[in-house]
Write a protein that holds these residues in place. Structure first.
Motif, PDB file in Angstrom:
ATOM      1  N   ARG A   1     -22.478 -11.501  -3.704  1.00 40.98           N
ATOM      2  CA  ARG A   1     -21.267 -10.827  -4.187  1.00 40.98           C
ATOM      3  C   ARG A   1     -21.112  -9.502  -3.443  1.00 40.98           C
ATOM      4  O   ARG A   1     -22.076  -8.764  -3.255  1.00 40.98           O
ATOM      5  CB  ARG A   1     -21.341 -10.589  -5.693  1.00 40.98           C
ATOM      6  N   PHE A   2     -19.872  -9.187  -3.050  1.00 40.77           N
ATOM      7  CA  PHE A   2     -19.606  -7.934  -2.373  1.00 40.77           C
ATOM      8  C   PHE A   2     -18.177  -7.503  -2.698  1.00 40.77           C
ATOM      9  O   PHE A   2     -17.339  -8.321  -3.112  1.00 40.77           O
ATOM     10  CB  PHE A   2     -19.812  -8.056  -0.864  1.00 40.77           C
ATOM     11  N   ASP A   3     -17.902  -6.219  -2.527  1.00 39.16           N
ATOM     12  CA  ASP A   3     -16.581  -5.668  -2.834  1.00 39.16           C
ATOM     13  C   ASP A   3     -15.750  -5.567  -1.568  1.00 39.16           C
ATOM     14  O   ASP A   3     -16.264  -5.250  -0.481  1.00 39.16           O
ATOM     15  CB  ASP A   3     -16.708  -4.274  -3.456  1.00 39.16           C
ATOM     16  N   VAL A   4     -14.462  -5.835  -1.733  1.00 39.17           N
ATOM     17  CA  VAL A   4     -13.486  -5.644  -0.661  1.00 39.17           C
ATOM     18  C   VAL A   4     -12.503  -4.570  -1.126  1.00 39.17           C
ATOM     19  O   VAL A   4     -11.853  -4.725  -2.174  1.00 39.17           O
ATOM     20  CB  VAL A   4     -12.736  -6.953  -0.342  1.00 39.17           C
ATOM     21  N   LYS A   5     -12.428  -3.477  -0.369  1.00 42.58           N
ATOM     22  CA  LYS A   5     -11.521  -2.372  -0.710  1.00 42.58           C
ATOM     23  C   LYS A   5     -10.232  -2.525   0.082  1.00 42.58           C
ATOM     24  O   LYS A   5     -10.230  -2.450   1.313  1.00 42.58           O
ATOM     25  CB  LYS A   5     -12.183  -1.033  -0.385  1.00 42.58           C
ATOM     26  N   VAL A   6      -9.141  -2.758  -0.644  1.00 40.12           N
ATOM     27  CA  VAL A   6      -7.843  -3.006  -0.014  1.00 40.12           C
ATOM     28  C   VAL A   6      -7.060  -1.690   0.029  1.00 40.12           C
ATOM     29  O   VAL A   6      -6.853  -1.051  -0.994  1.00 40.12           O
ATOM     30  CB  VAL A   6      -7.052  -4.078  -0.791  1.00 40.12           C
ATOM     31  N   THR A   7      -6.643  -1.269   1.241  1.00 37.49           N
ATOM     32  CA  THR A   7      -5.788  -0.085   1.404  1.00 37.49           C
ATOM     33  C   THR A   7      -4.475  -0.544   2.037  1.00 37.49           C
ATOM     34  O   THR A   7      -4.184  -0.295   3.204  1.00 37.49           O
ATOM     35  CB  THR A   7      -6.476   0.970   2.292  1.00 37.49           C
ATOM     36  N   GLU A   8      -3.598  -1.219   1.300  1.00 37.94           N
ATOM     37  CA  GLU A   8      -2.349  -1.805   1.784  1.00 37.94           C
ATOM     38  C   GLU A   8      -1.323  -0.711   2.085  1.00 37.94           C
ATOM     39  O   GLU A   8      -1.312   0.347   1.466  1.00 37.94           O
ATOM     40  CB  GLU A   8      -1.787  -2.752   0.726  1.00 37.94           C
ATOM     41  N   VAL A   9      -0.413  -0.893   3.070  1.00 38.32           N
ATOM     42  CA  VAL A   9       0.624   0.066   3.436  1.00 38.32           C
ATOM     43  C   VAL A   9       1.608   0.205   2.275  1.00 38.32           C
ATOM     44  O   VAL A   9       2.137  -0.788   1.785  1.00 38.32           O
ATOM     45  CB  VAL A   9       1.367  -0.394   4.696  1.00 38.32           C
ATOM     46  N   THR A  10       1.958   1.494   1.852  1.00 41.91           N
ATOM     47  CA  THR A  10       2.806   1.740   0.685  1.00 41.91           C
ATOM     48  C   THR A  10       4.262   1.937   1.084  1.00 41.91           C
ATOM     49  O   THR A  10       4.563   2.279   2.232  1.00 41.91           O
ATOM     50  CB  THR A  10       2.320   2.984  -0.073  1.00 41.91           C
ATOM     51  N   PRO A  11       5.255   1.803   0.175  1.00 40.68           N
ATOM     52  CA  PRO A  11       6.680   2.045   0.486  1.00 40.68           C
ATOM     53  C   PRO A  11       6.948   3.470   0.947  1.00 40.68           C
ATOM     54  O   PRO A  11       7.783   3.705   1.819  1.00 40.68           O
ATOM     55  CB  PRO A  11       7.376   1.742  -0.850  1.00 40.68           C
ATOM     56  N   THR A  12       6.246   4.472   0.379  1.00 36.21           N
ATOM     57  CA  THR A  12       6.501   5.875   0.787  1.00 36.21           C
ATOM     58  C   THR A  12       6.174   6.072   2.257  1.00 36.21           C
ATOM     59  O   THR A  12       6.910   6.700   3.024  1.00 36.21           O
ATOM     60  CB  THR A  12       5.658   6.819  -0.082  1.00 36.21           C
ATOM     61  N   VAL A  13       4.991   5.507   2.636  1.00 32.56           N
ATOM     62  CA  VAL A  13       4.603   5.620   4.039  1.00 32.56           C
ATOM     63  C   VAL A  13       5.629   4.922   4.924  1.00 32.56           C
ATOM     64  O   VAL A  13       5.980   5.400   6.007  1.00 32.56           O
ATOM     65  CB  VAL A  13       3.193   5.043   4.248  1.00 32.56           C
ATOM     66  N   MET A  14       6.131   3.799   4.468  1.00 30.15           N
ATOM     67  CA  MET A  14       7.138   3.088   5.255  1.00 30.15           C
ATOM     68  C   MET A  14       8.407   3.921   5.420  1.00 30.15           C
ATOM     69  O   MET A  14       9.029   3.909   6.498  1.00 30.15           O
ATOM     70  CB  MET A  14       7.458   1.747   4.590  1.00 30.15           C
ATOM     71  N   LEU A  15       8.834   4.682   4.384  1.00 26.81           N
ATOM     72  CA  LEU A  15      10.018   5.532   4.481  1.00 26.81           C
ATOM     73  C   LEU A  15       9.806   6.660   5.479  1.00 26.81           C
ATOM     74  O   LEU A  15      10.694   7.000   6.271  1.00 26.81           O
ATOM     75  CB  LEU A  15      10.370   6.110   3.104  1.00 26.81           C
ATOM     76  N   VAL A  16       8.589   7.228   5.444  1.00 26.53           N
ATOM     77  CA  VAL A  16       8.300   8.304   6.385  1.00 26.53           C
ATOM     78  C   VAL A  16       8.360   7.799   7.810  1.00 26.53           C
ATOM     79  O   VAL A  16       8.962   8.408   8.709  1.00 26.53           O
ATOM     80  CB  VAL A  16       6.938   8.938   6.077  1.00 26.53           C
TER      81      VAL A  16
END
Length: 814
Positions: free
Chosen positions: A680-695
């Motif tokens: 068992r291991f953890d996967v840390k998801v850092t998905e692109v957010t809408p705010t970043v997309m607006l910038v």
């Protein structure tokens, strides 16, 4: 049953007169004392422990007409006073007509209170002037048989006595005696008993489940005890040397053959921990097998199931555990192959032999479940209840096509106990022969009798057995017969065929049985073996050694050795666990995903010598709404890994939301059974957010607007120059630059911008070029330090895996 007859006989008149005179003379001084004492000790009883007589040899054991009987032994003065005028006499007792009379006489073989018998006398005595306290003196007397005054054929009690005087008792008296039996069959009997004697070649468990690397799979022995047994002078070597000249039925455990055969090649001995040392007794093993092959070449060989499984333990404690009976069938199937391969003879596998021939309905059922249709029982278990006056033949039909071959209990147990002393051995031989002759004289019917001794006789027991069998073969009342012939002999209709109930099974034997927990552990080991073998490319390397080890876990030889048996079972299971753990998943640390999709590798390591396949690796997301694997909550891929290698299996993932997700990797066999421990291991998801997309989108828009403005300004400047110059110049600059086209040589962007009407507004006074640079810098969105990384779909964003190196040496594949 008749009482045991005392020794009888009439002394000569002269000796009788001397004894009476001596008694009167000795009694006179004692008369006054007897008048004063309340009691008196009989003279004979007073000397009952004074001298011990040991009968070391009696030859021939079963004399016939014209023979000379030689008796030798020792006499030892156990008292505190010297014995004077001592002499050793031979004494002939009464004819014993029944087998029970022999039993009774044997229990009182050195009792001075029993009848003494008739002295042979004359020159057939040996004199000693004095016997000192604690000193043993040897004697040897030879006498023609016709001087013994033996009458009709049968069993006579025969004694050796020592008479003499002591300082306290100054008259001749018998101070010690040893009685035995003298079988007397002067000529060939009209009807001879057909006798089958089983000669067991059985040992304890010696080979472990471990084997070495390489094609030959070098076996590992628990110790080097087997080499001692088969070496010249060892127990099994003596059994072989004695048995080769006897008319016997060889009863062999195939495990012994397989173990000795393994010793003829490279083998190793288990040491402390995981260490082993090389075995060095190949020559001894080859010599033993060569001798055994010669000995059984023209003899009947009965093969027990491999490792001689404990049928009673299986019947009473194992049948309720699923799969236990299948091991008995497997042990029976491999028996024939083993004997044929090693001894080059075809054995008989139709016989089952429960411990001590003790049977009950459940034992009979188990004994015949693997194909045997004949069970070797014993007459103290299958007892006669019909009041027969004779011992019936061994064969008894007990129903269901099964025959009980009932061995005679008296003959079968004749050589148990400590027979290291020559005296004990001689008495055992003479009692055996006496019982055999008494059995023959019971009736004029010819019968088939079977003798099934203890499974693993000691050297001294084997020597006594061989002496008795040799005398029996040379005697006038018995003839040899194979076990198969005894089983097929016509049964006696009056003999019992009723199998005793389970409650009649001897409690002493029941206490020695393998417990139910033993069979549960065996079943657990088998389950692990079943799961393991399906992933192997060469399963025989594992199935064969572990299958034989499981057979050995059920061996009869574990009786009375509960802790040793438990240790052996545990070692087998632990070794199997160690091998299965060599195929495993490598642990993973936390994995980071900075994008909508990525590839996660999972490493499978195989430290076995052989390859593995038929495995499936499943990767499961505990939060599929956040992280999907292969577009699903879990995804599976087949796995094949060569021996001593590792393989990374890659899984495509897609992220739907930010956060931490636990992922489980688990190996499965193709039939859906879990294999090994999960990772068992953890996967840390850092998905692109809408705010970043607006910038990012705003920055791109500014760049587009700035570029458009620059384009329009350049177009105006070019048009103005064309109006001022009256048309294109000689260098062809009349055509406006297309978007993205290179500027004309010698024309700067600042100059062209400076020629426009609103150059002052755009650049400001002073430095038009610097103003344009600032405009371009403002048109580009500058990334901040805390901005998220851009998606990296082409390559997986996972931490590199570092598989542990494979251990050296053989990790499996057996």
């Amino acid at each position: 049953m008749a009482e045991a007859a005392d020794f009888q006989g009439t002394p000569s008149p002269a000796r009788r007169w001397l004894r009476r005179t001596g008694a009167l003379l000795a009694g006179a001084p004692l008369l006054a004392g007897l008048m004063q004492l309340p009691t008196a000790v009989p003279a004979q009883a007073a000397g009952s422990d004074t001298v011990s007589v040991a009968l070391d040899s009696l030859s021939p054991s079963a004399p016939s007409d014209g023979d000379t009987l030689t008796v030798s032994g020792t006499v030892t003065n156990n008292g505190k006073q010297a014995v004077t005028d001592a002499h050793v006499d031979l004494r002939t007792g009464a004819l014993l007509s029944t087998r029970s009379e022999i039993d009774t006489a044997a229990r009182h073989s050195d009792d001075l209170q029993s009848g003494l018998g008739t002295e042979v006398g004359g020159k057939y005595t040996e004199d000693f002037a004095s016997l000192s306290p604690g000193v043993a003196e040897h004697f040897s007397i030879s006498v023609p048989v016709d001087k013994l005054d033996l009458g009709q054929d049968g069993v006579y009690q025969f004694g050796v006595s020592l008479s003499g005087k002591t300082a306290a008792q100054q008259w001749d008296q018998v101070l010690g005696i040893q009685r035995t039996f003298l079988p007397w069959q002067s000529s060939e009997a009209d009807t001879k008993t057909k006798t089958t004697y089983l000669w067991p070649l059985i040992s304890t468990v010696h080979v472990t489940a471990k084997t070495g690397a390489g094609e030959l799979q070098t076996p590992v022995f628990q110790n080097d005890d087997l080499a001692k047994e088969i070496a010249p002078g060892g127990r099994l070597a003596q059994m072989l040397a004695l048995g080769k000249d006897l008319d016997v039925t060889w009863v062999i455990d195939p495990d012994l053959l397989a173990s000795v055969d393994a010793m003829t090649r490279n083998y190793r001995i288990q040491g402390a921990g995981d260490t082993t040392t090389a075995g060095t007794h190949q020559a001894v093993a080859k010599q033993f097998l060569a001798g055994l092959q010669d000995a059984v070449a023209d003899k009947e060989v009965v093969a027990l199931p491999f490792a001689d499984p404990d049928l009673a333990s299986l019947a009473h404690n194992g049948t309720s555990v699923t799969g236990s009976l299948s091991h008995l069938k497997d042990a029976t199937d491999v028996a024939t192959t083993t004997v044929k391969t090693v001894l080059h003879v075809t054995p008989n596998t139709d016989f089952a032999w429960p411990v001590d021939g003790a049977v009950d309905p459940s034992i009979i059922k188990v004994a015949t479940s693997a194909g045997a249709d004949k069970v070797i029982a014993r007459s103290d278990s299958l007892q006669e209840t019909g009041g027969l006056t004779y011992t019936p033949s061994a064969a008894r039909p007990i129903g269901g096509g099964t025959t009980a071959v009932v061995a005679d209990a008296r003959l079968s147990t004749a050589f148990q106990g400590d027979l290291t002393d020559a005296d004990a051995s001689t008495l055992a031989v003479q009692q055996f022969l006496a019982q055999s002759l008494a059995l023959n004289t019971q009736t004029g019917k010819q019968r088939s009798i079977v003798v099934a001794p203890q499974r693993m006789p000691s050297i001294s027991q084997a020597e006594a057995m061989a002496t008795a069998i040799t005398a029996l073969q040379d005697g006038n009342w018995s003839q040899s017969q194979d076990l198969e012939a005894a089983a097929k002999a016509k049964p006696d209709p009056a003999a019992t065929t009723k199998i005793p109930s389970s409650s009649a099974y001897p409690s002493a034997l029941r206490k020695q049985q393998l417990p139910r927990t033993a069979f549960e552990q065996i079943a657990r080991t088998q389950d692990k073996l079943d799961s393991f073998q399906v992933i192997l490319t060469d399963e025989s390397r594992v199935v064969t050694p572990f299958g034989r080890a499981i057979n050995r876990e059920m061996s009869t030889s574990w009786r009375g050795q509960g802790s040793e048996a438990d240790s052996f079972r545990t070692s087998v299971e632990s070794w199997l666990d160690d091998l299965t753990s060599q195929v495993k998943l490598i642990d993973k640390s936390e994995t980071k995903l900075s994008g909508r999709s990525a590839t996660i590798p999972v490493t499978v390591q195989n430290n076995l010598v052989q390859g593995v396949d038929h495995l499936v690796l499943r990767l499961t997301s505990t939060m599929p709404t956040r992280l999907e694997i292969g577009g699903k909550p879990y995804y599976e891929q087949p796995v094949e890994v060569s021996g001593g290698h590792s393989q990374s299996v890659k899984f495509s993932t897609s992220a739907n939301a930010n956060g931490r997700v636990e992922v489980t990797a688990q190996l499965y066999t193709e039939d859906g059974q879990e294999y090994g421990a999960p990772v068992r291991f953890d996967v840390k998801v850092t998905e692109v957010t809408p705010t970043v997309m607006l910038v990012i989108g705003g920055g791109v828009l500014l760049l587009v607007l700035a570029g458009f403005r620059m384009y329009t300004q350049r177009k105006r400047a070019a048009a103005r120059r064309a109006d001022e110059g009256g048309g294109p110049d000689a260098e062809g600059e009349g055509t406006p630059d297309a978007p993205g086209a290179p500027e004309a040589p010698g024309t700067s962007e600042a100059t062209s911008l400076g020629d426009t009407e609103d150059a002052e507004d755009v650049h400001g006074p002073g430095n038009p070029a610097a103003h344009e640079d600032r405009l371009q810098e403002e048109s580009v969105a500058r990334p901040r330090e805390d901005d998220p990384e851009q998606p990296s779909d082409p390559t997986p964003d996972t931490a590199p895996e570092s598989a542990d190196p494979s251990e050296t040496g053989e990790r499996v594949d057996r």
